[in-house]
Design a protein around this motif. Sequence first.
Motif, PDB file in Angstrom:
ATOM      1  N   TRP A   1       3.485   4.367  -6.818  1.00 44.24           N
ATOM      2  CA  TRP A   1       2.581   4.270  -8.149  1.00 44.24           C
ATOM      3  C   TRP A   1       1.658   5.689  -8.081  1.00 44.24           C
ATOM      4  O   TRP A   1       1.690   6.218  -9.275  1.00 44.24           O
ATOM      5  CB  TRP A   1       1.822   3.131  -7.957  1.00 44.24           C
ATOM      6  CG  TRP A   1       0.835   3.022  -9.038  1.00 44.24           C
ATOM      7  CD1 TRP A   1      -0.454   3.035  -9.019  1.00 44.24           C
ATOM      8  CD2 TRP A   1       1.408   2.317 -10.288  1.00 44.24           C
ATOM      9  NE1 TRP A   1      -0.866   2.664 -10.386  1.00 44.24           N
ATOM     10  CE2 TRP A   1       0.120   2.511 -11.092  1.00 44.24           C
ATOM     11  CE3 TRP A   1       2.600   2.246 -10.862  1.00 44.24           C
ATOM     12  CZ2 TRP A   1       0.012   2.078 -12.316  1.00 44.24           C
ATOM     13  CZ3 TRP A   1       2.463   1.867 -12.309  1.00 44.24           C
ATOM     14  CH2 TRP A   1       1.145   2.081 -12.963  1.00 44.24           C
ATOM     15  N   ASP A   2       0.969   5.829  -7.229  1.00 41.43           N
ATOM     16  CA  ASP A   2       0.053   7.130  -7.051  1.00 41.43           C
ATOM     17  C   ASP A   2       0.934   8.430  -7.282  1.00 41.43           C
ATOM     18  O   ASP A   2       0.546   8.985  -8.234  1.00 41.43           O
ATOM     19  CB  ASP A   2      -0.586   7.158  -5.740  1.00 41.43           C
ATOM     20  CG  ASP A   2      -2.017   7.533  -6.093  1.00 41.43           C
ATOM     21  OD1 ASP A   2      -2.672   6.872  -6.992  1.00 41.43           O
ATOM     22  OD2 ASP A   2      -2.451   8.464  -5.329  1.00 41.43           O
TER      23      ASP A   2
ATOM     24  N   SER B   1       0.664  -1.084   0.052  1.00 43.40           N
ATOM     25  CA  SER B   1       0.084   0.027  -0.010  1.00 43.40           C
ATOM     26  C   SER B   1       0.670   1.138  -0.125  1.00 43.40           C
ATOM     27  O   SER B   1       0.542   2.300  -0.701  1.00 43.40           O
ATOM     28  CB  SER B   1      -0.925  -0.017   1.201  1.00 43.40           C
ATOM     29  OG  SER B   1      -1.888  -1.142   1.080  1.00 43.40           O
ATOM     30  N   ASN B   2       1.891   1.161   0.841  1.00 41.80           N
ATOM     31  CA  ASN B   2       2.736   2.280   0.756  1.00 41.80           C
ATOM     32  C   ASN B   2       3.700   2.620  -0.538  1.00 41.80           C
ATOM     33  O   ASN B   2       3.466   3.737  -0.930  1.00 41.80           O
ATOM     34  CB  ASN B   2       3.890   2.074   1.980  1.00 41.80           C
ATOM     35  CG  ASN B   2       3.336   2.997   3.167  1.00 41.80           C
ATOM     36  OD1 ASN B   2       3.004   3.853   3.465  1.00 41.80           O
ATOM     37  ND2 ASN B   2       3.374   2.129   4.412  1.00 41.80           N
TER      38      ASN B   2
ATOM     39  N   ILE C   1       1.565   7.905 -11.598  1.00 40.35           N
ATOM     40  CA  ILE C   1       0.070   8.488 -12.273  1.00 40.35           C
ATOM     41  C   ILE C   1       0.133  10.077 -12.097  1.00 40.35           C
ATOM     42  O   ILE C   1       0.066  10.690 -12.935  1.00 40.35           O
ATOM     43  CB  ILE C   1      -0.946   7.810 -11.467  1.00 40.35           C
ATOM     44  CG1 ILE C   1      -1.255   6.517 -11.630  1.00 40.35           C
ATOM     45  CG2 ILE C   1      -2.297   8.450 -11.864  1.00 40.35           C
ATOM     46  CD1 ILE C   1      -2.532   5.832 -10.876  1.00 40.35           C
TER      47      ILE C   1
ATOM     48  N   LEU D   1       2.120   1.672  -3.311  1.00 42.78           N
ATOM     49  CA  LEU D   1       1.240   2.205  -4.335  1.00 42.78           C
ATOM     50  C   LEU D   1       0.985   3.642  -4.286  1.00 42.78           C
ATOM     51  O   LEU D   1       0.919   4.346  -4.974  1.00 42.78           O
ATOM     52  CB  LEU D   1      -0.127   1.604  -3.840  1.00 42.78           C
ATOM     53  CG  LEU D   1      -0.142  -0.062  -4.695  1.00 42.78           C
ATOM     54  CD1 LEU D   1      -1.627  -0.758  -4.379  1.00 42.78           C
ATOM     55  CD2 LEU D   1      -0.300  -0.030  -6.173  1.00 42.78           C
ATOM     56  N   TRP D   2       0.878   3.893  -3.036  1.00 44.11           N
ATOM     57  CA  TRP D   2       0.905   5.402  -2.524  1.00 44.11           C
ATOM     58  C   TRP D   2       1.789   6.351  -3.044  1.00 44.11           C
ATOM     59  O   TRP D   2       1.824   7.095  -3.765  1.00 44.11           O
ATOM     60  CB  TRP D   2       0.436   5.500  -1.189  1.00 44.11           C
ATOM     61  CG  TRP D   2       0.517   7.058  -0.674  1.00 44.11           C
ATOM     62  CD1 TRP D   2      -0.072   7.910  -1.598  1.00 44.11           C
ATOM     63  CD2 TRP D   2       0.821   7.589   0.426  1.00 44.11           C
ATOM     64  NE1 TRP D   2      -0.319   9.293  -1.036  1.00 44.11           N
ATOM     65  CE2 TRP D   2       0.537   9.160   0.441  1.00 44.11           C
ATOM     66  CE3 TRP D   2       1.483   7.058   1.748  1.00 44.11           C
ATOM     67  CZ2 TRP D   2       0.959  10.067   1.224  1.00 44.11           C
ATOM     68  CZ3 TRP D   2       1.803   7.932   2.497  1.00 44.11           C
ATOM     69  CH2 TRP D   2       1.467   9.590   2.546  1.00 44.11           C
TER      70      TRP D   2
END
Lengths: 529, 164, 100, 632, 481
Positions: free
Chosen positions: D581-582, D574-575, D586, D577-578
């Motif tokens: 990735w995020d 999650s970390n 993105i 991804l945040w």
Amino acid sequence: MVSAIVFTPLFAALILLFLPKDDEEGARRLAFGASLLTFVISLGLLAKFDSGTADFQFVERLTWIEDFRIQYHVGVDGISLFLVLLTTFLMPLVLLASWGDVHKRVKEYLFFFLLLETGMVGTFVALDLFLFYVFWEVMLIPMYFLIGVWGGPRRIYAALKFLIYTMVGSLLMLVAILYLAYQHNAQHQNVTFDLLQLYNLTLSLTEQKWLFAAFALSFAIKVPLFPFHTWLPDAHVEAPTGGSVILAGVLLKMGTYGFLRFAIPLFPEAAHAAVPIIMALAVIGIVYGALVAMVQPDLKKLVAYSSVSHLGFVVLGLFAFNVQGIEGAVYQMLNHGLSTGALFLLVGMIYERRHTRLISEYGGLWKQVPLYASIFLVVMLSSIGLPGLNGFVGEFLILLGTFKANPWAGALAVSGVVLGAVYMLWMYQRVIFGPIKNEENAKLVDLSPREVAIFVPLLALMLFMGLYPQPLLTRMEKSVEATLKRVNVLRQASPEQSRRAQYERFPNRPPLDSPVILSSSKDDTELKH
Amino acid sequence: MDHVTFFSLALPLIVVAAMVILHPNPVYSALFLVLTLFLLAVYFLFLDAHMVAALQIIVYAGAIMVLFLFVIMLLNVQSNPQEHQRKGLRTAATIGGALLVAELFLLLRRAPNGAGQSPLPEGYGTVVAMSERLFTDFLLPFEVTSVLLLVAVVGAVVLAKRHI
Amino acid sequence: MVPINYHLILSGILFTIGVMGVLLRRNTIIIFMAVELMLNAVNLSFVALARQLGSMDGQVIVFFVMAVAAAEAAVGLAIILSVFRNRETVNADELNLMRW
Amino acid sequence: MEHAHAIVPTVVHTVSYLRFIVLFPLLGVLFNIFLGQRLGRKAVNYVAPGVVLLSFLFSFVAFLRLPQDGALVDTVWPWITSGSFHVDFALRVDPLSAMMSLVVTGVGFLIHVYSTGYMAHDEDVARYFAYLNLFTAAMLLLVLGENLLILFVGWEGVGLCSYLLIGFWYTDDEKASAGKKAFIVNRIGDAGFLLGLFLLFWSLGAKGVWTLSFSEIQAHASALSVETVTAICLLLFVGATGKSAQIPLYVWLPDAMAGPTPVSALIHAATMVTAGVYMIARLHFLYSMSTTALAVVAIVGAATALFAATIAVVQTDIKKVLAYSTVSQLGYMFLGLGVGAYTASVFHLMTHAFFKALLFLGAGSVIHGMSDEQDIRKMGGLKNKMPTTYGTFLVACLAIAGFPGLSGFFSKDLILEEAFVSEHGSWLLWLVGTVGAGMTAFYMFRLLFVTFWGETRASPEVAHHIHESPVSMTCPLVVLAVLSLVGGYFTLLHFLSPIFGEPHEPHVPFLIRYDTTLASLIGIGLAYQMYVRDPDMAERFGRQFSGLHQLLANKYYVDELYDAVIVRPVVAASNWLWQVWDTLVIDGTVNGAAQTMDASGLLLRLWQTGNVQNYALSFLIGAVAILGYYLW
Amino acid sequence: MITLPPVNWLSLLPGLILTVTGMLVLFWDLWMKDEERPLLAWLGLTGLVLTAVVSFGLLGRSESAFNGMLALDSYGLFFNLIFCLAAGMTLLMSVHYLETVDIRPGEYYALILFATVGMVLMAAGTDLIVIFLGLETMSMAVYVLAGIWRQRLQSNEAALKYFLLGAFASGFFLYGVALVYGATGSVQLGKIAAHVSEHGSSPLLLIGVALLIVGFGFKVAAAPFHAWTPDVYEGAPTTVTAFMAVGVKAAAFAAFVRVFLHTLGPIHEQWWRILWILAALTMTVGNVTALVQNNLKRMLAYSSIAHAGYLLVAMVAGKDLGGAALMYYLVAYGLMTLGAFSVVLAVGRKGEPNEEFSDYAGLGFRYPALGMAMTLFMLSLTGVPPLVGFTGKFYIFSAAVKAGYVWLAVIGVLNSVISAYYYIRVVVNMYMYEGEKVPDLLSARPALAAAIILAAIGTVVIGVFPSASIALARVSFLSLG
């Protein structure tokens, strides 16, 4: 009546401009009163709504721009009715909340809020694509100001991102709208922007795909669907409380509403073709939003990412293309409006007191502010879809519908339910439970009567919608079915499917055959009666 | 105009015109321009444009060019030592010019080339013919020219007068 | 007889020389003179075409072009003068107060 | 056309008083929330148990009025209608749910009463009783629900209350975490439950039956294919493993002991954790259709029974021992279900409710008397100082150990017999069950001996304060002790026959007939040997098999395993991804697009050199290009 | 003996009124005291209003005068209204502005009026020579106007750059006229049109067309002929910039449209691709470069380039809706651009032009009316409904989509997104930053205030209720035949 709802706030906003500059209290009262009045009028819609028809009701039609046969054409059906109500319901609450969180340039703040309300209601009731587009864009500007002027430290960046991002999508949609209008011109010798007439267009699949893409992009950004979501956390974090509430509560619904009202029924075949992509994005959004929400250190960001996850459910339900999925989606839109709106209000209230949104700054709040904590608890439970509260009904119907349409998507989406509990409970634990670690928290004051008054209607509605959803579901039923019919009629039904459809009309008769359930029920969309 | 006349006028014209832009000294440039205008006047004569030829010498070479020379003298501008410095621009301009002339050549070659023109009416190119056109069909442009000149006068005065 | 294309092509060549003059010379007065050269090239076209068409219109137009040229000369030289008064230069390269 | 309408075995009698069974505790909740704080402890102490008593009475009335072969149904309001989906908010009483509601309200009432004493010094008593009443309501909804969705509502509701009650002392981070863990692990199970529900609904729907009502499902279940039923049953069973703490989702229950002890008694022993058993019993007709599903249930049950028992053997926290014992006993119930012995299983559910509630309340009494000490190594010799507690605790231990004549004996014996003889059973299941039974007897008596016998090992100050609990606490103990004693004689077999069919008299081999007796005697004897006659023996064993001891004491490191395999990777992912990735990918793309625009602007700006001849050049280029277009 | 042709005075009337007014201004100026000079503006304004009224009154006529040299049609008259709007607003803006700078009012006002005469001729001219002369009249006046603030170096430089490139472009334009003349045997649009529809295109004609595009492209500031625009707009006195941005551009488009959509309409196939590319390029270059500007005037210059791109889209779209869309958009563009420049003037004060973005910091809340007006203009320029800029864009993109140029419309809307960024930056500065610039009070400058209010009202009203003006634009365009 619809026009009254649309323009009362605008009218009030204009009056507001002529109030003396320093009469903040008067301005607040005027704005609150106007929004309350709007809400009362909109209750009239609810009272007089006829749930027996899928037609638009309270329709008003005026010629606006003769040359393009653009009309001021508004009306509501079972879907927009509740979104209008949601808007008018949240608005007074938000304005009530502004007594606490806005102290500079109050008049302008209220002005933009009222303007925003006009834009939002207008978007939901517009039945002419041009009119829809106008409201759709009009709504951007006040929101932009609300974030940019009354927002946090990075407000300018966030506001601009919000604006530009949304514009990219919406302007492409404008081109698609134009294309539709002139396609109608080519086919029926008259140009029109009237949604109901445009429903009758025949478009090739290729055309549909392009147009659907243009509409879908616009709506996907608004929803926001993964991976178009990055404007949302920024906007939410920087926006003032009221802005966040409306942003999450209403604005995001415009995207899903747009899908339901425009993108799907206008381009049914393209919509069907897009189901795998959109479902995949929605499921990714659900899981991704939840995971990222889990590790956010900032309360508002957490709620913002949770919105990504929740709205993923809504989109999933819409694209299940069955009654349960869509009704669930509409229901979930309302739920999300209430629960996330309430969450933002809660975050805002604690922010007013402590001027921080970092979860790590809090802890042990129950001891100090039990009322706040209890309300927070209920709101959180509503948000994670606990049965008995509103969130469950929507989530359940969506998952039910999705499971029918695509069991794997349904199965993955269910994991969102688990993750939803994870990030919410974890956050709640860190904020509310535990010992008071920070001395500042020991001085916190519990909710004032005004603040409690904001939550009473919210909580009441959450409970009501959780226990007795039928009044809402009944009213949306016909409209949802009509939409579904549009989606499905245009598809060539295979003989096997139509046989089943026939069978489903008489549920008590035994089946004609016993197909393997999972595989054949996949693309079968059932219609009641 | 036959080929001999054409070429014996065209080639000097090109050379002289080229000198206008190639000669480093502005005064010489101006003089070459005057020469060009003269040659053109001659050219016009061969094309039965008598009135125009006369105007070319009187107005253009006579009046306008004198004005130019006057200003050049007034400002006392010498050839600019930095004249040849911007190599990039020069190269680009040369390529652009070459392309332009090539394109014009290729395109204009395709123009309908009926050598035998329509028979000329009586008095073609004379003052009479000219003024007849000027005061009938071209009356409006003629009048407009007056406004144009008025503007030019006002403008020149506004800009050039030392103290208004 | 020379075909009309000959005249037109000659006109084109002269026009291009004018264009080159505008691009190559730094002195704004000479640039302006190159513009005059362009106008004259056009005049040549007009006259040749008028001859070809057997109509006087082309020649009348040349008359107007001369009037315009005269007006331009008056205004243009006045502008150059006023620039020179302030800046003591007529060099095109030095006209760069405003850019980007 | 092989679709056959099974005969609905029950005749439905529509009544409208069942709703009050659920309503009273809910009124109690409202009372506690809005008036509890204001009216004071005394009012709360009367109202909170009072409403549960009322529920009990109504349940009893329903029980009495229960027709011979029918069910009572109270349709309160139509809840959700969406397309062909329709669910009523309806309650149903048939023998199974009647028994369950009596247990819930009966044991629940006792525990409410007990709590008034136990929580006498807690300032937040109103909140406590609000939760407890809410739990009762939710549990009643669960057992009385007329359809699968209402059951699920209760199912989630009890989960919530469990969460709230485990974390009742919220200022302790660990307790709050335990609550959260319970809820989340339960949610994982619920996800499976939901999927099973969906599959069931649509599968039946494909047959033209749009319902989630139990009787309707039962009537039409035979239309479903075995594969579908297997899938449905397994998915629902995932839910059951969560709620009833079976492998692999049992991990929350031991942690749940963080809650107040009466809560452990009510929720984590007597009622809520049996919800999974109840659900499967409720849907036994589905499970019966699938041998595979039954086998899975039986194996998981047996494995859990043994697994948890081994852990319980070495635990030193009094409540932890009981918690693992609960997990183990729940395993027996699932074993029973898995071998098709539904009646036996439900029987064990009931007796377990009695004796396990008693055990927990007894433990609560001990903890109360020991000034909140939970480590049995610091107790000892309590039997004289707390005689009532000791007496009742002994009864409970005997009952759970399967000592002949006590309630536990009958139910456990029945299950083990069925495990051996049933068509779904096997000797292996029996063996595991029997060994587990022996271990149960062993660790329960270990607990008893260490806690109540011998010399006191408490610190002097604590020892000084040790006292017997007040009447409000001992009274329920006594009642429950009586029930544990005689509970085995309630003839559930016949009572439940409308649901599960008439019991058959199994032919049981001689040895098997006495298996439970033997196992319990051996277990008790071993405990006596190790903890009374030769107290050093346990320590010797511990040293000799230190590896095994470590493994058991650390609960097979399952929590650590889950942490390493699931929790940490998910958080890390999650970390990632945040933050990567995020934020980088993105958002980087989004901002990159803007920056590209800006850069293009800077680049295009270079066009504007301010030099008039450059402008003329661009002009010329344009002209050349346009002419070139025509040339081309 | 030469007999003068009959003179159609009516067709001359708008131009004549303006010419006479201009001359009156010049004469009156001779014996006027300095402090009375603002009166000249009002005199000029009277002339402009009169012209507008006359033009409005004449709407609906369709006559050809001077043997096909001049048309008296709604098309030209509609443009007259735009010119009068541009010139009139410029005069309103100038009254107080001239007091703060060293510009002689007499010649200034006269030149504006004469430039307007040139514009009127361009719009009404149906002969390439008339158009050329109109163009030169206008240009000559504007060259001078650009450099009329003689003490200001930027002003000089702007004039010279504009002049040199303008003359250069005139050469191309004239060359085009010559070749068209050669190809069709006439310079009268009517005759050219007849020839074209009869014989189609020929190589000579196409070169002529190409060169005409170059010439018009310069005047409308289409990329790559736009490069002069930012420098000239920045350097010229602000009022003149506004006048150029609106009036000159409108006039150029008036002639451009008449020549291309009407006269050369039959060979639309031969030129639309060029304009397509020019349109796309112009929009993009204008918008993208505007992104990085810090000077408001210069930003508006790039913005005007971008808007020329949108207008070119309308031209590509062609006859069906394009022409009318273009005319409507010019009104819209005129209103918002003039409004924006008025605000720029309002924010400036003597010796302190305050043209940087940062100068606008915090103005919005301190001067609510000014802020609101500027916000309106900026949003309208972005194309936010329901303001006039949106309606105009809607019309243009409608035309493009209807004619099948969907991708051009897509490029157009994407450009609108880019433009949002820099227009909004102004708003951002006004409302979201703090600053302490103190402009002169607007109440002391009633004429300027009137200009702002007029533009603001127009921006809103014509945007929300566009029916009448759209109908007018359509009818006017159809009068071209």
